[in-house]
Write a protein that holds these residues in place. Structure first.
Motif, PDB file in Angstrom:
ATOM      1  N   PHE A   1       4.686  -5.648  -9.540  1.00  0.00           N
ATOM      2  CA  PHE A   1       3.413  -5.404 -10.210  1.00  0.00           C
ATOM      3  C   PHE A   1       2.758  -4.133  -9.681  1.00  0.00           C
ATOM      4  CE2 PHE A   1      -1.209  -5.754  -9.871  1.00  0.00           C
ATOM      5  CZ  PHE A   1      -1.552  -5.749 -11.206  1.00  0.00           C
ATOM      6  N   VAL A   2       2.668  -4.004  -8.368  1.00  0.00           N
ATOM      7  CA  VAL A   2       2.034  -2.818  -7.783  1.00  0.00           C
ATOM      8  C   VAL A   2       2.775  -1.549  -8.188  1.00  0.00           C
ATOM      9  CG1 VAL A   2       1.462  -1.664  -5.607  1.00  0.00           C
ATOM     10  CG2 VAL A   2       1.065  -4.120  -5.853  1.00  0.00           C
TER      11      VAL A   2
ATOM     12  N   ALA B   1      -8.568  -1.292  -0.627  1.00  0.00           N
ATOM     13  CA  ALA B   1      -8.657  -0.922  -2.035  1.00  0.00           C
ATOM     14  C   ALA B   1      -8.187   0.512  -2.224  1.00  0.00           C
ATOM     15  CB  ALA B   1     -10.081  -1.089  -2.558  1.00  0.00           C
ATOM     16  N   ALA B   2      -7.576   0.768  -3.370  1.00  0.00           N
ATOM     17  CA  ALA B   2      -7.122   2.113  -3.715  1.00  0.00           C
ATOM     18  C   ALA B   2      -7.575   2.440  -5.129  1.00  0.00           C
ATOM     19  CB  ALA B   2      -5.602   2.219  -3.606  1.00  0.00           C
TER      20      ALA B   2
ATOM     21  N   TRP C   1       0.837  -1.209   0.000  1.00  0.00           N
ATOM     22  CA  TRP C   1       0.000   0.000   0.000  1.00  0.00           C
ATOM     23  C   TRP C   1       0.869   1.254   0.000  1.00  0.00           C
ATOM     24  CZ3 TRP C   1      -4.294  -0.825  -1.935  1.00  0.00           C
ATOM     25  CH2 TRP C   1      -5.132  -1.860  -1.566  1.00  0.00           C
ATOM     26  N   ARG C   2       2.004   1.193   0.653  1.00  0.00           N
ATOM     27  CA  ARG C   2       2.905   2.357   0.663  1.00  0.00           C
ATOM     28  C   ARG C   2       3.447   2.629  -0.736  1.00  0.00           C
ATOM     29  NH1 ARG C   2       6.281   0.929   6.214  1.00  0.00           N
ATOM     30  NH2 ARG C   2       4.699   1.733   7.689  1.00  0.00           N
ATOM     31  N   ILE C   3       3.727   1.557  -1.498  1.00  0.00           N
ATOM     32  CA  ILE C   3       4.185   1.740  -2.876  1.00  0.00           C
ATOM     33  C   ILE C   3       3.120   2.467  -3.686  1.00  0.00           C
ATOM     34  CG2 ILE C   3       4.762   0.551  -5.014  1.00  0.00           C
ATOM     35  CD1 ILE C   3       6.055  -1.652  -3.329  1.00  0.00           C
ATOM     36  N   ALA C   4       1.875   2.000  -3.563  1.00  0.00           N
ATOM     37  CA  ALA C   4       0.781   2.613  -4.317  1.00  0.00           C
ATOM     38  C   ALA C   4       0.578   4.078  -3.900  1.00  0.00           C
ATOM     39  CB  ALA C   4      -0.503   1.815  -4.122  1.00  0.00           C
TER      40      ALA C   4
ATOM     41  N   GLY D   1       0.977   8.035  -5.902  1.00  0.00           N
ATOM     42  CA  GLY D   1      -0.181   8.887  -6.135  1.00  0.00           C
ATOM     43  C   GLY D   1      -1.520   8.189  -6.104  1.00  0.00           C
ATOM     44  N   TRP D   2      -1.584   6.996  -5.517  1.00  0.00           N
ATOM     45  CA  TRP D   2      -2.862   6.297  -5.371  1.00  0.00           C
ATOM     46  C   TRP D   2      -3.249   6.252  -3.879  1.00  0.00           C
ATOM     47  CZ3 TRP D   2      -4.571   1.919  -9.027  1.00  0.00           C
ATOM     48  CH2 TRP D   2      -4.131   2.166 -10.328  1.00  0.00           C
ATOM     49  N   PRO D   3      -3.437   7.378  -3.223  1.00  0.00           N
ATOM     50  CA  PRO D   3      -3.716   7.348  -1.786  1.00  0.00           C
ATOM     51  C   PRO D   3      -5.183   7.146  -1.446  1.00  0.00           C
ATOM     52  CG  PRO D   3      -3.551   9.594  -2.540  1.00  0.00           C
ATOM     53  CD  PRO D   3      -3.309   8.723  -3.744  1.00  0.00           C
TER      54      PRO D   3
END
Length: 286
Positions: free
Chosen positions: A214-215, A149-150, A131-134, A138-140
């Motif tokens: 992948f993320v 989910a993001a 989740w930190r990668i996402a 810019g997907w917060p």
């Protein structure tokens, strides 16, 4: 007989023949860029020592890792473009699997498969780290009512961590809870209808570096390169396109360098592990 004598998509201009492409475009968001050239994935694995076991004359690709432990299957002749065209899993078909439907950008698939060319420690994925990668890309935004989910900044892609049940047999009433990471990409047609573009599904028990790759590539805000006719027509109005300063020939050279990198990685000598403490190396009998 050389395939270069034939006019076909195998002789596509982006990677091998560049005289028919006048320019390349940089497109964002990347999850709407279209599938691209599958050789971005397959040629990298082949350069890293994977072998192709495809049946001659049949439209599929069957790749096996050098240690014969992993399989990648590409079947673009699936009845539906929303079926799983790409499948990656252990040769034993147990433990985990990763699936990608048609039109999944190959660069995003490569974010997963490229990491499979190097040994891993077998550690499991860290959901918090993913989740930190996402979020760092810019997907917060999380969907209301869940922290699993993001939503992409343009709200056309959803990255989710989904809980499922695995049943040992038909008599198992409860099952074992497992987790899977999915991506769903769709465009709005009306207020209550969506145009589904592509999807992916990866078990959380897949190699941690592959899932992280992948993320990272899914949520990366950087553009992808596409030549004329490669972007889906129905993304008009949602896709940002600018003319790239990179020429088709330079793009081909970058691809060849990518293959050289895979070859160097696969042929690099592996460091020998020292014997366990208190044990002497065994002598090889003559």
């Amino acid at each position: 007989m050389s395939h270069e004598r034939f006019y076909s998509r195998v002789n596509g201009p982006t990677l091998h023949r560049i005289n028919q492409v006048r320019h390349l475009d940089e497109v964002t968001p990347r999850h709407l860029a279209g599938g691209g050239d599958p050789r971005h994935v397959t040629e990298y694995l082949l350069a890293a020592g994977w072998t192709n076991h495809a049946v001659p004359g049949y439209p599929h690709v069957l790749l096996e890792s050098p240690d014969q432990q992993l399989h990648l299957t590409l079947e673009p002749n699936a009845p539906d473009e929303h079926d799983a065209w790409w499948r990656v899993h252990p040769a034993s078909r147990t433990g985990w699997s990763a699936q990608f439907s048609g039109h999944t950008p190959v660069e995003i698939i490569a974010g997963f498969t490229d990491t499979l060319t190097t040994p891993t420690s077998g550690t499991s994925a860290d959901p918090v780290g993913l989740w930190r990668i996402a979020e760092g890309n810019g997907w917060p935004q999380r969907l209301a009512g869940t922290d699993q989910a993001a939503l992409s900044p343009d709200e056309t892609a959803i990255l989710s961590r989904v809980r499922t049940q695995t049943f040992a047999n038909i008599h198992d009433a409860t099952g074992t809870p497992t987790w899977r990471w999915t991506a769903q990409i769709a465009l709005p047609l009306t207020e209550d209808r969506l145009k589904r573009l592509w999807w992916s599904s990866i078990d959380e028990t897949a190699p941690a570096p592959a899932l992280a790759g992948f993320v990272a590539t899914l949520t990366d805000p950087a553009s992808l390169l596409r030549d004329e006719g490669q972007t889906p027509n129905h993304t008009f109005g949602y896709l940002n396109t600018t003319r790239s300063t990179l020429s088709p020939e330079q793009h081909r050279q970058h691809h060849m360098q990518r293959l050289h990198t895979a070859q160097r990685t696969s042929t690099a000598p592996q460091s020998k592990q020292p014997p366990p403490s208190g044990q002497k190396p065994r002598r090889r009998s003559r």
